[in-house]
Enzyme design. Structure first.
Site, PDB file in Angstrom:
ATOM      1  N   GLU A 291       0.796  -1.237   0.000  1.00  0.00           N
ATOM      2  CA  GLU A 291       0.000   0.000   0.000  1.00  0.00           C
ATOM      3  C   GLU A 291       0.829   1.289   0.000  1.00  0.00           C
ATOM      4  O   GLU A 291       0.558   2.211   0.758  1.00  0.00           O
ATOM      5  CB  GLU A 291      -0.970  -0.013   1.193  1.00  0.00           C
ATOM      6  CG  GLU A 291      -1.909  -1.196   1.154  1.00  0.00           C
ATOM      7  CD  GLU A 291      -2.855  -1.281   2.348  1.00  0.00           C
ATOM      8  OE1 GLU A 291      -2.910  -0.348   3.158  1.00  0.00           O
ATOM      9  OE2 GLU A 291      -3.546  -2.319   2.453  1.00  0.00           O
TER      10      GLU A 291
ATOM     11  N   ASN B  86       1.994  -5.125  -3.174  1.00  0.00           N
ATOM     12  CA  ASN B  86       0.586  -5.419  -2.887  1.00  0.00           C
ATOM     13  C   ASN B  86      -0.191  -4.128  -2.614  1.00  0.00           C
ATOM     14  O   ASN B  86       0.290  -3.264  -1.866  1.00  0.00           O
ATOM     15  CB  ASN B  86       0.541  -6.310  -1.632  1.00  0.00           C
ATOM     16  CG  ASN B  86      -0.821  -6.902  -1.345  1.00  0.00           C
ATOM     17  OD1 ASN B  86      -1.461  -7.460  -2.236  1.00  0.00           O
ATOM     18  ND2 ASN B  86      -1.267  -6.788  -0.100  1.00  0.00           N
TER      19      ASN B  86
ATOM     20  N   HIS C 230     -10.532  -5.803  -2.212  1.00  0.00           N
ATOM     21  CA  HIS C 230     -11.599  -5.593  -1.218  1.00  0.00           C
ATOM     22  C   HIS C 230     -12.717  -4.892  -1.981  1.00  0.00           C
ATOM     23  O   HIS C 230     -12.620  -3.710  -2.286  1.00  0.00           O
ATOM     24  CB  HIS C 230     -11.096  -4.719  -0.065  1.00  0.00           C
ATOM     25  CG  HIS C 230     -10.017  -5.376   0.735  1.00  0.00           C
ATOM     26  ND1 HIS C 230     -10.238  -6.490   1.505  1.00  0.00           N
ATOM     27  CD2 HIS C 230      -8.699  -5.090   0.882  1.00  0.00           C
ATOM     28  CE1 HIS C 230      -9.120  -6.865   2.105  1.00  0.00           C
ATOM     29  NE2 HIS C 230      -8.166  -6.034   1.730  1.00  0.00           N
TER      30      HIS C 230
ATOM     31  N   GLU D 137      -6.363 -10.435  -1.201  1.00  0.00           N
ATOM     32  CA  GLU D 137      -7.153 -10.190   0.017  1.00  0.00           C
ATOM     33  C   GLU D 137      -8.634 -10.128  -0.320  1.00  0.00           C
ATOM     34  O   GLU D 137      -9.382  -9.297   0.214  1.00  0.00           O
ATOM     35  CB  GLU D 137      -6.707  -8.877   0.699  1.00  0.00           C
ATOM     36  CG  GLU D 137      -5.225  -8.843   1.037  1.00  0.00           C
ATOM     37  CD  GLU D 137      -4.805  -7.585   1.803  1.00  0.00           C
ATOM     38  OE1 GLU D 137      -5.653  -6.833   2.299  1.00  0.00           O
ATOM     39  OE2 GLU D 137      -3.579  -7.358   1.894  1.00  0.00           O
TER      40      GLU D 137
ATOM     41  N   ASP E 237     -12.375  -9.989  -0.671  1.00  0.00           N
ATOM     42  CA  ASP E 237     -13.648 -10.056   0.046  1.00  0.00           C
ATOM     43  C   ASP E 237     -14.613  -9.113  -0.666  1.00  0.00           C
ATOM     44  O   ASP E 237     -14.192  -8.176  -1.340  1.00  0.00           O
ATOM     45  CB  ASP E 237     -13.527  -9.772   1.558  1.00  0.00           C
ATOM     46  CG  ASP E 237     -12.765  -8.523   1.922  1.00  0.00           C
ATOM     47  OD1 ASP E 237     -12.662  -7.596   1.091  1.00  0.00           O
ATOM     48  OD2 ASP E 237     -12.263  -8.454   3.066  1.00  0.00           O
TER      49      ASP E 237
HETATM   50  O1  G2I Z   1      -7.614  -3.452   6.428  1.00  0.00           O
HETATM   51  C1  G2I Z   1      -7.811  -4.618   5.713  1.00  0.00           C
HETATM   52  C2  G2I Z   1      -6.521  -5.106   5.109  1.00  0.00           C
HETATM   53  C3  G2I Z   1      -6.035  -4.120   4.043  1.00  0.00           C
HETATM   54  N1  G2I Z   1      -4.815  -4.586   3.427  1.00  0.00           N
HETATM   55  C4  G2I Z   1      -3.734  -4.940   4.313  1.00  0.00           C
HETATM   56  C5  G2I Z   1      -4.208  -5.893   5.396  1.00  0.00           C
HETATM   57  O2  G2I Z   1      -3.152  -6.164   6.291  1.00  0.00           O
HETATM   58  C6  G2I Z   1      -5.410  -5.343   6.131  1.00  0.00           C
HETATM   59  O3  G2I Z   1      -5.751  -6.309   7.122  1.00  0.00           O
HETATM   60  C7  G2I Z   1      -6.295  -5.787   8.300  1.00  0.00           C
HETATM   61  C8  G2I Z   1      -6.636  -6.933   9.227  1.00  0.00           C
HETATM   62  O4  G2I Z   1      -7.620  -7.720   8.612  1.00  0.00           O
HETATM   63  C9  G2I Z   1      -7.161  -6.395  10.557  1.00  0.00           C
HETATM   64  O5  G2I Z   1      -7.310  -7.482  11.492  1.00  0.00           O
HETATM   65  O6  G2I Z   1      -5.375  -4.918   8.907  1.00  0.00           O
HETATM   66  C10 G2I Z   1      -5.926  -4.305  10.065  1.00  0.00           C
HETATM   67  C11 G2I Z   1      -4.950  -3.270  10.603  1.00  0.00           C
HETATM   68  O7  G2I Z   1      -4.784  -2.227   9.729  1.00  0.00           O
HETATM   69  C12 G2I Z   1      -6.207  -5.375  11.117  1.00  0.00           C
HETATM   70  O8  G2I Z   1      -6.830  -4.780  12.230  1.00  0.00           O
HETATM   71  C13 G2I Z   1      -6.116  -4.791  13.424  1.00  0.00           C
HETATM   72  C14 G2I Z   1      -6.809  -3.871  14.396  1.00  0.00           C
HETATM   73  O9  G2I Z   1      -6.825  -2.570  13.833  1.00  0.00           O
HETATM   74  C15 G2I Z   1      -6.068  -3.842  15.688  1.00  0.00           C
HETATM   75  O10 G2I Z   1      -6.761  -3.046  16.607  1.00  0.00           O
HETATM   76  C16 G2I Z   1      -5.878  -5.257  16.198  1.00  0.00           C
HETATM   77  O11 G2I Z   1      -5.063  -5.249  17.352  1.00  0.00           O
HETATM   78  O12 G2I Z   1      -6.039  -6.096  13.969  1.00  0.00           O
HETATM   79  C17 G2I Z   1      -5.238  -6.124  15.137  1.00  0.00           C
HETATM   80  C18 G2I Z   1      -5.050  -7.569  15.570  1.00  0.00           C
HETATM   81  O13 G2I Z   1      -6.278  -8.181  15.798  1.00  0.00           O
END
Ligand code: G2I
Length: 455
Positions: free
Chosen positions: A160, A202, A238, A265, A267
């Site tokens: 990103e 990515n 997404h 990714e 969805d």
């Molecule tokens: O935002 C969706 C995805 C976009 N592309 C990059 C990916 O890495 C990203 O994944 C998401 C995860 O699915 C989330 O699970 O990235 C988020 C963070 O930017 C993730 O969220 C984080 C929460 O913000 C935190 O509060 C939490 O501690 O997940 C962490 C672990 O559960």
């Protein structure tokens, strides 16, 4: 498909045993009937993956679906910078290692996500800038890619880094402010640390030909022309309630640059179109021979970061949704990746100076990836005609240069004359055999010459 190609395809299928026995003699059909996503994708030479939170592996509904349907995994969070280097120089691989073990035990490959990203940086990195941040970032890439070396199918080296909107340019971030070459420095460090992994860029909002995807396209084309090691581009995908009409054409234009493309990714927002969009994305990937796999960003709807969007292939009870059926059908209906792969030039035109002909003793050559304030050196050691039982390579570094970390060798000293000795697995080389080690440093190493001594 012309007759010779059809015949070749059928013969290949028969030899690999990938197609149901009843179909093997059908020369003109590529149809097959896998009954799981992983089997159907594998029949077509591809993977089908899911993002995993390792904490859920002990939930049986979750693990049952994961192991039955997917042959690739990616850590939803556990290989990110904040998770793997919570304090500078202190690495934590618990979650990532657990995922790799699970994958190995269940015949799955692993996507690595993500070495560098402007989000989910540890607090200590968020507060850094300039060459201190650049060095820390490259060290992070080197350490993490070295830890997982040999276990990762594809790494999201940089995630990103491009801006949304119409500029087609880079996103502002602390990493971007270290200099526009931070992305290529990261790719070179990743290649040095894990030469076997495919290295991907990515991003999201790249689902058609638009300003952002074109900015990325231009970067990839530039990297390919200059020999910066990049092997693949990830399209996060997404998606909302519609799909860009040129989704497939966009994948294809990247593939035509000589890189693989992957849906990384996926969805899709719930609603009338969800199942159709899932099917259309899968068909687009199948129609691009360099589209090597699809990853959905979670297993069940309630595992998704998108909450009430119900964006995935299984409902919260683990039932298959209509979207699942469309994906499976599209995998089964699609063509296999041709067995005679496109004959693109190798990803990395050799950049090392030619290795000296074998001599008694050993010889060494170095290739440097330098930026303002730092460098990564990759050193090739070639055994002479007597082979080696150990080796030692010396460098005299310019003043101001200092070695900060070393892999596949042990350093003595860090400034001035620094000597690197083999580690236990790479000291014994047959005549003419080659091994590599590397080191990272601050300052400039330009012009250094290695001297090799064999024992
Ligand atoms: O935002 C969706 C995805 C976009 N592309 C990059 C990916 O890495 C990203 O994944 C998401 C995860 O699915 C989330 O699970 O990235 C988020 C963070 O930017 C993730 O969220 C984080 C929460 O913000 C935190 O509060 C939490 O501690 O997940 C962490 C672990 O559960």
């Amino acid at each position: 498909m012309n007759h010779r190609r059809a015949l070749r395809a059928a013969v290949t299928v028969a030899v690999t045993g990938a197609l149901a026995a009843a179909m093997t003699m059908t020369l003109t059909s590529t149809a097959s009937a896998g009954t799981t996503l992983r089997a159907s994708a594998a029949e077509k030479g591809r993977y089908f993956g899911a993002a995993v939170a390792t904490g859920k592996l002990s939930t049986s509904v979750y693990a049952t679906i994961l192991n039955r349907e997917f042959n690739s995994v990616v850590a939803e969070n556990e290989m990110k910078w904040d998770a793997t280097e919570p304090q500078q120089g202190r690495f934590s691989y618990t979650g990532g290692d657990r995922l790799v073990s699970h994958a190995q035990a269940n015949g799955m490959s692993v996507r690595g996500h993500a070495l560098l990203w402007h989000q989910q940086q540890p607090g200590w990195a968020q507060g850094m800038s300039g060459s201190a941040l650049r060095n820390a970032a490259i060290n992070h890439v080197t350490q993490v890619a070295t830890h997982f070396r040999g276990k990762i199918h594809s790494w999201d080296v940089v995630n990103e880094a491009f801006a949304d909107g119409g500029s087609g340019g880079r996103r502002d971030s602390n990493l971007q402010r270290t200099g526009n070459d931070w992305i290529e420095a990261a790719f070179r460090a990743a290649r040095a640390a894990d030469p076997g992994a495919k290295l991907c860029y990515n991003d999201y909002n790249t689902d058609g030909i638009n300003a952002k995807s074109t900015g990325i396209y231009n970067m990839v084309r530039d990297f390919r022309s200059r020999g910066v090691p990049i092997d693949c581009v990830g399209f996060q995908s997404h998606l909302g309630t519609s799909l860009a009409g040129d989704y497939q054409a966009n994948l294809q234009r990247f593939a035509d640059l000589g890189v693989d493309v992957q849906i990384t990714e996926l969805d899709v927002m719930t609603g009338g179109n969800q199942a159709n969009i899932y099917g259309a994305v899968t068909r687009a990937c199948m129609n691009v021979s360099r589209c090597t796999g699809i990853t959905v960003w979670g297993v069940r709807d309630c595992d998704s970061w998108r909450g009430s969007d119900n964006a995935l292939l299984f409902d919260c009870n683990g039932n298959k949704k209509a979207a699942y059926t469309n994906v499976l059908n599209a995998l089964n209906a699609g063509p296999a990746i041709p067995t005679d792969p496109p004959t693109d030039p190798p990803t990395d035109p050799p950049t090392d100076p030619p290795t000296d002909p074998p001599t008694v003793g050993c010889s060494a050559s170095v290739s440097l990836n330098s930026w303002t304030g730092g460098f990564v050196a990759t050193v090739k050691v070639t055994a002479g005609s007597a082979g080696t039982s150990g080796w030692n390579v010396g460098f005299t570094l310019p003043s101001g240069a200092s070695v900060t970390n070393t892999w596949s060798a042990t350093a003595s000293g860090s400034t001035g004359t620094v000597r690197f000795t083999n580690v236990n697995y790479n000291g014994r080389l047959g005549a003419g055999q080659v091994t590599e080690f590397g080191f990272q440093g601050t300052g400039s190493a330009s012009g250094v010459m290695p001297t090799c001594t064999a024992s």
